[in-house]
Write an enzyme that holds these catalytic residues in place. Sequence first.
Site, PDB file in Angstrom:
ATOM      1  CG  ASP A  13      -1.699  -1.248   1.208  1.00 30.11           C
ATOM      2  OD1 ASP A  13      -2.410  -1.684   0.326  1.00 30.11           O
ATOM      3  OD2 ASP A  13      -1.926  -1.808   2.549  1.00 30.11           O
ATOM      4  CE  LYS A  16       3.484  -2.351  -4.623  1.00 29.66           C
ATOM      5  NZ  LYS A  16       3.225  -2.068  -2.987  1.00 29.66           N
ATOM      6  N   GLY A  40      -3.800  -4.192  -4.512  1.00 26.38           N
ATOM      7  CA  GLY A  40      -4.732  -2.973  -5.130  1.00 26.38           C
ATOM      8  C   GLY A  40      -3.944  -1.778  -5.434  1.00 26.38           C
ATOM      9  CG  HIS A  41      -0.803  -1.626  -7.816  1.00 20.03           C
ATOM     10  ND1 HIS A  41       0.109  -2.139  -8.734  1.00 20.03           N
ATOM     11  CD2 HIS A  41      -0.548  -2.154  -6.653  1.00 20.03           C
ATOM     12  CE1 HIS A  41       0.857  -2.834  -7.898  1.00 20.03           C
ATOM     13  NE2 HIS A  41       0.459  -2.830  -6.749  1.00 20.03           N
ATOM     14  CD  GLN A 222       0.744  -8.688  -2.964  1.00 21.10           C
ATOM     15  OE1 GLN A 222       1.605  -9.526  -3.348  1.00 21.10           O
ATOM     16  NE2 GLN A 222      -0.608  -8.667  -3.055  1.00 21.10           N
ATOM     17  CB  SER A 297      -7.119   0.147  -2.955  1.00 24.12           C
ATOM     18  OG  SER A 297      -6.147  -0.789  -2.852  1.00 24.12           O
TER      19      SER A 297
END
Length: 427
Positions: A13, A16, A40-41, A222, A297
């Site tokens: 988180d 990235k 979740g990007h 991650q 996210s």
Amino acid sequence: MAVDILIGLQWGDEGKGKIVDVLAPTYDIVARFQGGPNAGHTLEFEGTKHVLHQIPSGIFHPHIQNIIGNGVVLDPIVFRIEMQKLQDRGVDASQNLFISKKASLILPSHKVLDRVSEEALGTGKIGSTLKGIGPTYQDKIGRVGLRIGDILAEDFQDRYNKLVDRHRKTVEFYGQTLDLGEQEQIFFEAVEYLRTLKLVDSEYMINDALKNGKRVLAEGAQGSLLDVDFGTYPFVTSSTTLVAGACTGLGVAPRYIGEVYGIFKAYCTRVGSGPFPTELLDEVGDQIRKAGNEFGSTTGRPRRCGWVDLPTLKYSIMLNGVTQLNMMKADVLTEFDTIKVCTHYKLASGEITDRLPHSLDTETMEPIYEELPGWKVDLNQIDTVEALPEAFNNYMTFLEQQLEVPITIASVGPDRKSTLRREKVGV
């Protein structure tokens, strides 16, 4: 040419997705090399937020080829929904997205396995996202899993049934019943959709691109502290989240690794269970969580928050060979009069160290902090490095001196434009 790699240095988180989106225009290929829909990007530009779970973050640039590498575990159901959401926003991802035939398939039964095994741990739960990631990697290592290329085989249904029967026996061992309901039908509809896309031997595709002088950016999911070998085991993910994972997750030899971008927040967060030395269980932690909108996210779970932890950052930098640091969400700390930075730990024996012990989970560690003046300036309103407040520059300089790697990007807001580039100088 070389493969540049973008790595999270904390517990994930870190932001990235935003940095990939910022860097992507200078690359020909953006490739995901591990993880699955537990990632979740989040990208935000032109006032709209986009969350990607399995699709590489270069997808919004039509000229860039985006590759889902062999190290990824792909959920066809989640993937199809993700593709549809992009389509609804005017992005036809099918034109510039390529999927490795060697990427692993997440079946509906993997998610059931994930749930029942997590429940069986009781109070010792790892904090799984219950997306079927762990069981899919288990099948991969156990050499019984299915891969994307298998959906092209005439006997795919038989292979699927054989693996599900194996999962059924495991679920029954836990005293439960494997009931897939409508998920099985939805899965096969999603598989049918997958067959219409560009399924490739991605290791050849990437290495051919390198030979032809193309620039490649590898995108990790991650964070380094969730690495299955070097993270805070057993509270980790099931893949190699380090630079080494890009080599195995894309089929790239180590000699081709170029720049390594290490992404970290100006503070620290963690989702789920596991040790977190600088965690703040008070109003300060709540203040950071609220200011940073620190909720997962992918899962929506509130993130645990704390001050930045330099021993863990030094550890991640060492393991990844980081060449440039990108600091995210500095604007979240604007309200604080002073900012704390953990520089060392005090162990139960009284020893002062900046090295991580074998197990953070069993070792009693008291963080030792150094306090720096806050900047008390709304960084969201700043669009040049020259306009940054002195206190903020001093904070970055302190971190650079401690970490011995330059900070070349400072993110001072969620939007794409709130990303300030700094000169890469020696530290």
